[in-house]
Design a protein around this motif. Structure first.
Motif, PDB file in Angstrom:
ATOM      1  N   ASP A 218       0.833  -1.191   0.000  1.00  0.00           N
ATOM      2  CA  ASP A 218       0.000   0.000   0.000  1.00  0.00           C
ATOM      3  C   ASP A 218       0.876   1.252   0.000  1.00  0.00           C
ATOM      4  OD1 ASP A 218      -2.623   0.414  -0.033  1.00  0.00           O
ATOM      5  OD2 ASP A 218      -2.966   0.130   2.112  1.00  0.00           O
ATOM      6  N   MET A 219       1.908   1.221   0.846  1.00  0.00           N
ATOM      7  CA  MET A 219       2.845   2.338   0.919  1.00  0.00           C
ATOM      8  C   MET A 219       3.525   2.522  -0.433  1.00  0.00           C
ATOM      9  SD  MET A 219       2.818   3.813   3.760  1.00  0.00           S
ATOM     10  CE  MET A 219       4.265   4.830   3.943  1.00  0.00           C
ATOM     11  N   HIS A 220       3.950   1.393  -1.012  1.00  0.00           N
ATOM     12  CA  HIS A 220       4.624   1.452  -2.305  1.00  0.00           C
ATOM     13  C   HIS A 220       3.714   2.112  -3.332  1.00  0.00           C
ATOM     14  CE1 HIS A 220       6.197  -0.063  -6.141  1.00  0.00           C
ATOM     15  NE2 HIS A 220       7.352  -0.138  -5.538  1.00  0.00           N
ATOM     16  N   ARG A 221       2.479   1.657  -3.384  1.00  0.00           N
ATOM     17  CA  ARG A 221       1.535   2.189  -4.367  1.00  0.00           C
ATOM     18  C   ARG A 221       1.287   3.681  -4.147  1.00  0.00           C
ATOM     19  NH1 ARG A 221      -3.799  -0.770  -4.110  1.00  0.00           N
ATOM     20  NH2 ARG A 221      -3.949   0.171  -2.064  1.00  0.00           N
ATOM     21  N   ASN A 222       0.948   4.038  -2.894  1.00  0.00           N
ATOM     22  CA  ASN A 222       0.519   5.414  -2.677  1.00  0.00           C
ATOM     23  C   ASN A 222       1.676   6.401  -2.668  1.00  0.00           C
ATOM     24  OD1 ASN A 222      -1.970   4.365  -2.592  1.00  0.00           O
ATOM     25  ND2 ASN A 222      -2.354   4.737  -0.426  1.00  0.00           N
ATOM     26  N   LEU A 223       2.895   5.914  -2.405  1.00  0.00           N
ATOM     27  CA  LEU A 223       4.029   6.832  -2.493  1.00  0.00           C
ATOM     28  C   LEU A 223       4.354   7.135  -3.956  1.00  0.00           C
ATOM     29  CD1 LEU A 223       6.394   5.484   0.297  1.00  0.00           C
ATOM     30  CD2 LEU A 223       5.336   7.725   0.218  1.00  0.00           C
ATOM     31  N   PHE A 224       4.213   6.137  -4.811  1.00  0.00           N
ATOM     32  CA  PHE A 224       4.544   6.360  -6.218  1.00  0.00           C
ATOM     33  C   PHE A 224       3.400   7.027  -6.961  1.00  0.00           C
ATOM     34  CE2 PHE A 224       8.024   3.251  -5.813  1.00  0.00           C
ATOM     35  CZ  PHE A 224       8.986   3.939  -6.523  1.00  0.00           C
ATOM     36  N   GLU A 225       2.180   6.695  -6.589  1.00  0.00           N
ATOM     37  CA  GLU A 225       1.022   7.159  -7.345  1.00  0.00           C
ATOM     38  C   GLU A 225       0.866   8.669  -7.194  1.00  0.00           C
ATOM     39  OE1 GLU A 225      -0.277   5.439  -9.524  1.00  0.00           O
ATOM     40  OE2 GLU A 225      -2.307   4.784  -9.050  1.00  0.00           O
ATOM     41  N   ARG A 226       0.746   9.347  -8.326  1.00  0.00           N
ATOM     42  CA  ARG A 226       0.486  10.776  -8.260  1.00  0.00           C
ATOM     43  C   ARG A 226      -0.998  10.970  -7.983  1.00  0.00           C
ATOM     44  NH1 ARG A 226       2.541  12.137 -13.973  1.00  0.00           N
ATOM     45  NH2 ARG A 226       1.775  10.020 -14.188  1.00  0.00           N
ATOM     46  N   GLY A 227      -1.326  11.745  -6.973  1.00  0.00           N
ATOM     47  CA  GLY A 227      -2.730  12.020  -6.717  1.00  0.00           C
ATOM     48  C   GLY A 227      -3.307  11.294  -5.522  1.00  0.00           C
ATOM     49  N   VAL A 228      -2.476  10.599  -4.775  1.00  0.00           N
ATOM     50  CA  VAL A 228      -2.965  10.021  -3.518  1.00  0.00           C
ATOM     51  C   VAL A 228      -1.778   9.879  -2.572  1.00  0.00           C
ATOM     52  CG1 VAL A 228      -2.782   7.660  -4.411  1.00  0.00           C
ATOM     53  CG2 VAL A 228      -4.261   8.114  -2.479  1.00  0.00           C
ATOM     54  N   ASP A 229      -2.015  10.204  -1.297  1.00  0.00           N
ATOM     55  CA  ASP A 229      -0.936  10.157  -0.313  1.00  0.00           C
ATOM     56  C   ASP A 229      -1.249   9.105   0.731  1.00  0.00           C
ATOM     57  OD1 ASP A 229       0.550  12.275  -1.434  1.00  0.00           O
ATOM     58  OD2 ASP A 229      -0.810  13.721  -0.527  1.00  0.00           O
ATOM     59  N   PRO A 230      -0.233   8.361   1.172  1.00  0.00           N
ATOM     60  CA  PRO A 230      -0.488   7.327   2.177  1.00  0.00           C
ATOM     61  C   PRO A 230      -0.738   7.896   3.572  1.00  0.00           C
ATOM     62  CG  PRO A 230       1.816   7.336   1.549  1.00  0.00           C
ATOM     63  CD  PRO A 230       1.150   8.348   0.687  1.00  0.00           C
ATOM     64  N   VAL A 231      -1.470   7.135   4.351  1.00  0.00           N
ATOM     65  CA  VAL A 231      -1.723   7.479   5.748  1.00  0.00           C
ATOM     66  C   VAL A 231      -1.206   6.332   6.599  1.00  0.00           C
ATOM     67  CG1 VAL A 231      -3.513   7.956   7.446  1.00  0.00           C
ATOM     68  CG2 VAL A 231      -3.763   8.795   5.130  1.00  0.00           C
ATOM     69  N   VAL A 232      -0.478   6.644   7.661  1.00  0.00           N
ATOM     70  CA  VAL A 232       0.002   5.588   8.555  1.00  0.00           C
ATOM     71  C   VAL A 232      -0.403   5.916   9.982  1.00  0.00           C
ATOM     72  CG1 VAL A 232       1.938   4.570   7.333  1.00  0.00           C
ATOM     73  CG2 VAL A 232       2.240   6.752   8.458  1.00  0.00           C
ATOM     74  N   SER A 233      -0.766   4.882  10.708  1.00  0.00           N
ATOM     75  CA  SER A 233      -1.127   5.059  12.106  1.00  0.00           C
ATOM     76  C   SER A 233       0.107   5.358  12.950  1.00  0.00           C
ATOM     77  CB  SER A 233      -1.776   3.783  12.638  1.00  0.00           C
ATOM     78  OG  SER A 233      -3.156   3.884  12.553  1.00  0.00           O
ATOM     79  N   ILE A 234      -0.126   6.013  14.079  1.00  0.00           N
ATOM     80  CA  ILE A 234       0.962   6.249  15.028  1.00  0.00           C
ATOM     81  C   ILE A 234       0.704   5.372  16.246  1.00  0.00           C
ATOM     82  CG2 ILE A 234       2.122   7.953  16.448  1.00  0.00           C
ATOM     83  CD1 ILE A 234       1.077  10.084  14.521  1.00  0.00           C
ATOM     84  N   VAL A 235       1.670   4.509  16.539  1.00  0.00           N
ATOM     85  CA  VAL A 235       1.564   3.662  17.723  1.00  0.00           C
ATOM     86  C   VAL A 235       2.381   4.322  18.815  1.00  0.00           C
ATOM     87  CG1 VAL A 235       1.998   1.396  18.685  1.00  0.00           C
ATOM     88  CG2 VAL A 235       1.319   1.615  16.311  1.00  0.00           C
ATOM     89  N   GLU A 236       1.725   4.668  19.929  1.00  0.00           N
ATOM     90  CA  GLU A 236       2.403   5.416  20.970  1.00  0.00           C
ATOM     91  C   GLU A 236       2.602   4.522  22.185  1.00  0.00           C
ATOM     92  OE1 GLU A 236       0.586   9.163  21.435  1.00  0.00           O
ATOM     93  OE2 GLU A 236       2.046   9.847  22.927  1.00  0.00           O
ATOM     94  N   ALA A 237       3.838   4.451  22.633  1.00  0.00           N
ATOM     95  CA  ALA A 237       4.126   3.615  23.802  1.00  0.00           C
ATOM     96  C   ALA A 237       3.676   4.344  25.056  1.00  0.00           C
ATOM     97  CB  ALA A 237       5.619   3.314  23.873  1.00  0.00           C
ATOM     98  N   LEU A 238       2.959   3.609  25.927  1.00  0.00           N
ATOM     99  CA  LEU A 238       2.547   4.170  27.213  1.00  0.00           C
ATOM    100  C   LEU A 238       3.139   3.270  28.288  1.00  0.00           C
ATOM    101  CD1 LEU A 238      -1.250   4.647  26.503  1.00  0.00           C
ATOM    102  CD2 LEU A 238       0.505   6.378  26.307  1.00  0.00           C
ATOM    103  N   GLY A 239       4.190   3.756  28.923  1.00  0.00           N
ATOM    104  CA  GLY A 239       4.800   2.962  29.992  1.00  0.00           C
ATOM    105  C   GLY A 239       5.458   1.696  29.468  1.00  0.00           C
ATOM    106  N   ARG A 240       5.481   0.650  30.312  1.00  0.00           N
ATOM    107  CA  ARG A 240       6.221  -0.571  29.993  1.00  0.00           C
ATOM    108  C   ARG A 240       5.425  -1.538  29.137  1.00  0.00           C
ATOM    109  NH1 ARG A 240       9.871  -2.891  29.016  1.00  0.00           N
ATOM    110  NH2 ARG A 240       9.863  -4.771  30.283  1.00  0.00           N
ATOM    111  N   ASN A 241       4.109  -1.574  29.365  1.00  0.00           N
ATOM    112  CA  ASN A 241       3.386  -2.637  28.706  1.00  0.00           C
ATOM    113  C   ASN A 241       2.051  -2.218  28.094  1.00  0.00           C
ATOM    114  OD1 ASN A 241       2.153  -2.241  31.057  1.00  0.00           O
ATOM    115  ND2 ASN A 241       2.566  -4.251  31.942  1.00  0.00           N
ATOM    116  N   GLN A 242       1.974  -0.989  27.706  1.00  0.00           N
ATOM    117  CA  GLN A 242       0.759  -0.588  27.005  1.00  0.00           C
ATOM    118  C   GLN A 242       1.111   0.295  25.826  1.00  0.00           C
ATOM    119  OE1 GLN A 242      -2.654   1.045  29.087  1.00  0.00           O
ATOM    120  NE2 GLN A 242      -2.010  -0.130  30.876  1.00  0.00           N
TER     121      GLN A 242
END
Lengths: 378, 368
Positions: A188-212
């Protein structure tokens, strides 16, 4: 040589065949070696790339599973974290291989984290190694890790029985279905980075403490290294727009009455271009079929229409805010540009045209909300 | 025996797609879609024409026809040229799958190791009677076609497919076609030309072949699938960046509840098997042409050297080629091989037509 003459044609032919095949195998150096036994391998389950120093721009972190004698309930979720800075990802992996003493197998790697510091760098450069490797799965998920990929990979949720499996449940459709998670595959990243006219979206995973950890926000990125952060509400709207999440929860708190929340059962959205040369516009229309999920007081069934109208106003406003924010910053994750290109036959000029048009497009959103009920109580 | 003809046509499509796709997807912005459509038209005509032509020569192959029509100084070079073309036609996909095996199965293979294994299969099987080869194809296709259809459907229903990328590619339909892409797609329709040898054993009957355009259309749907699905998965701009398109696309699919999670590992053996069968067929046809050039040898060992010397020479040649050039360069040269399909087919059809004409005149004469 006399015995050769005595052979039957069939036997003679088989003899010749066998000789040729023997010669083939001999000259090809076929030793059938090089295949590393499964016990001599480390399975990489997740991998993270962080920003390093000036000379060594990448810090590669591998999460390896430690082989267990058997899967029983008292097994620890054991993993090994290896980390190395290097000029290139390949260099770091080669170094870590020497350190680990076993061959790495990337065939089971299902998630790739890019550290927050690298999210603003050109993604094609960072992901090149992954695109180029044949054993990296194209269906691996790509996500941004905050604060760093190393921090996120170190996480050890209590309920997790296989290393890095919690992330897979978050991103895959087998586990949770959350409106705040954007599952982006490597291809998906490959496609949307190369494709003119659409930009990829990626989630942000945020660490909270040791185990969450928490997945709420996301980035829109482009091939030149631009990034724009979307907050949780915007991420939710993004998923609604692409009709990806059918269990979105929408909270309406507009000060016009009691706040309430609803959950969408079904979403149908579409948009059309209104390419008036003076005033180009994109009109979004659609239906959201929802159920009331939470209200602070009794809801009269007759008043459902009021709630529908409030929800409509709320969702339309938010949608336009999001679209304008994206447009101002020059991002296009919904693929308006791609659709424009698809609808136009003039191949040379369409993309330039669209780049002229997009900053001037005005948006209108006419999403209708249909509340099918108030839930199990009134 | 018409169904064996059907297998030949389908085999060329299935095996050829993975190789030729790279050519016309690489030309995705230079009128490849129009080229594909033209190749479909030309290919359907070729199919009909070839069947009709060979029907005039029941149980005869191209070598017999050529030897009958042309004087020997002309017939021999013609048949040798056919031999060479068929050998190359088999060799290019063979090199392709040995490269794929090295990439995807075991990167630690020695350079020629997979090639040696594939050649071993070919050496063992290539000289078998044509009919047996056709039985062999039947079995391979029965295993492969249902799986292929299933995977095509699976990819169509993947929610990761970008329909606007596909539309964007479709909106380029009116671009002027280019010969390279046309020729690559046309090659997929040349399965019927294998009749030049198999006509000896199967002799399809054109009267019973009203379904031929339908077959051609079904194959065309496969070509369209193989054109649009990679674009939907890798984008209209991004697909030209991908080297092993068919396998990359297979890797974008997942079967969570299948026994094998990565679809790639289903497609890989499937494709290797069909391509191997294809190379085997092509070399078998080439070999039969080769045998027809020479007078029949009188001894057992003469007979064997006639068959196995060229095979050994071709194998050695492919070894050297692979060692010295590496696949990327071979692939570039292979594009020149592609350009030959159209002229070659035209020459063969012309020859068949010339050979059939006196028979017509004679038939007309008796009619009066």
């Amino acid at each position: 040589m006399r015995f050769l003459r005595g052979l039957s044609p069939k036997t003679a032919e088989n003899l010749v065949k066998a000789l040729i095949v023997a010669a083939l195998l001999f000259f090809s150096d076929a030793g059938f070696n090089g295949y590393t036994d499964i016990e001599q391998r480390f399975f990489v389950l997740a991998m993270g790339i962080d920003k390093g120093t000036e000379e060594e721009p990448y810090e590669v972190t591998l999460k390896l599973s430690v082989p267990q004698p058997s899967l029983s309930s008292n097994n620890e979720n054991e993993y090994l974290l290896l980390s190395k800075r290097s000029r290139s990802i390949a260099g770091a992996v080669a170094f870590l291989k020497a350190k680990a003493g076993k061959e790495f197998d990337f065939g089971h790697m299902r998630i790739i984290f890019i550290g927050d510091g690298l999210a603003g760098e050109p993604w094609l450069k960072t992901l090149d190694w992954f695109f180029r490797r044949r054993d990296v799965q194209n269906v691996a998920y790509v996500a941004v890790a905050r604060p760093t990929a190393k921090e996120v990979l170190r996480l050890h949720p209590d309920y997790e029985r296989i290393p890095a499996n919690a992330f897979l449940l978050s991103f895959g459709s087998e586990g949770t279905e959350s409106p705040y998670i954007v599952s982006t595959y490597l291809f998906d990243m490959h496609r949307n980075l190369f494709e003119r006219g659409v930009d990829p979206v990626v989630s942000i995973v945020e660490a909270l403490g040791r185990n969450q950890y928490e997945i709420r926000d996301s980035y829109v990125v482009n091939e030149s290294g631009g990034k724009l952060e979307l907050n949780a509400v915007e991420t939710g709207l993004f998923n609604i727009f692409l009709m990806r999440s059918e269990r979105s929860t929408l909270v309406v708190d507009d000060g016009l009455g009691m706040p309430f929340a609803m959950t969408a059962d079904e979403i149908h959205l579409d948009y059309r271009f209104d390419m008036n040369p003076n005033r180009p516009a994109i009109v979004i229309r659609g239906d959201v079929y929802a159920q009331m999920e939470e209200a602070s007081e009794r809801v009269e069934p007759q008043r459902l229409a009021d709630f529908e109208r409030r929800a409509e106003r709320h969702i339309n406003e938010k949608m336009i805010q999001l679209l304008v924010k994206l447009q101002r910053n020059g991002f296009d994750p919904f693929g308006f540009g791609l659709r424009y290109r698809a609808a136009h036959m003039d191949q040379e000029s369409e993309w330039e045209e669209w780049r002229m048009i997009y900053p001037n497009v005005s948006f209108s959103s006419r999403i209708r909300v249909r509340l099918s009920g108030t839930g199990t109580i009134k | 025996m018409n169904r064996y003809f059907f297998y030949l046509v389908v085999l060329f499509f299935i095996a050829g797609t993975a190789v030729q796709q790279v050519v016309y997807l690489g030309a995705a912005y230079r009128g490849s879609l129009m080229s594909l459509l033209l190749a479909f038209a030309a290919g359907t005509l070729l199919l009909a024409a070839t069947v009709r032509m060979y029907a005039r020569f029941p149980r005869q192959g191209l070598p017999e026809i050529a030897n009958g029509l042309l004087p020997r100084p002309l017939a021999a070079p013609f048949l040798l040229a056919q031999t060479a073309l068929w050998f190359v036609t088999g060799a290019v996909p063979l090199l392709y799958i040995s490269e794929i095996s090295k990439r995807y199965i075991n990167p630690d293979y020695a350079t020629n190791e997979p090639l040696a294994l594939f050649l071993a299969v070919i050496v063992f099987l290539v000289n078998m009677p044509s009919v047996k080869l056709l039985y062999f194809l039947e079995i391979i296709l029965i295993f492969n076609v249902p799986l292929l259809v299933l995977l095509c459907f699976k990819s169509y229903f993947s929610d990761q497919l970008s329909s606007y990328s596909m539309l964007e590619a479709a909106s380029r339909i009116f671009e002027a076609p280019n010969y390279g892409a046309f020729s690559a797609a046309f090659m997929l329709f040349t399965g019927c030309t294998a009749l030049s040898v198999f006509n000896r054993s199967i002799a399809p009957d054109p009267a019973k072949m009203r379904y031929l355009p339908l077959l051609s259309f079904a194959c065309f749907l496969l070509v369209m699938t193989a054109y649009f699905i990679p674009i939907g998965m890798f984008g209209a701009d991004g697909v030209a960046q991908v080297n092993y398109v068919w396998f990359a696309v297979a890797d974008t699919l997942r079967m969570q509840y299948g026994f094998i999670d990565r679809v790639l590992f289903v497609v890989l053996p499937m494709n290797i098997l069909t391509t191997l069968a294809f190379a085997l067929t092509a070399w078998h046809v080439g070999l039969e042409h080769w045998k027809s050039v020479w007078p029949a040898p009188r001894t057992v060992w003469g007979n064997l050297s006639l068959v196995y010397l060229p095979l050994a020479a071709m194998s050695a040649f492919l070894f050297v080629l692979e060692n010295q050039l590496g696949f990327s360069r071979i692939a570039r040269y292979a594009n020149y091989w592609n350009l030959w399909h159209v002229p070659n087919v035209l020459i063969v059809l012309l020859l068949l037509w010339l050979a059939a004409r006196p028979a017509d005149r004679a038939a007309g004469g008796t009619g009066n």
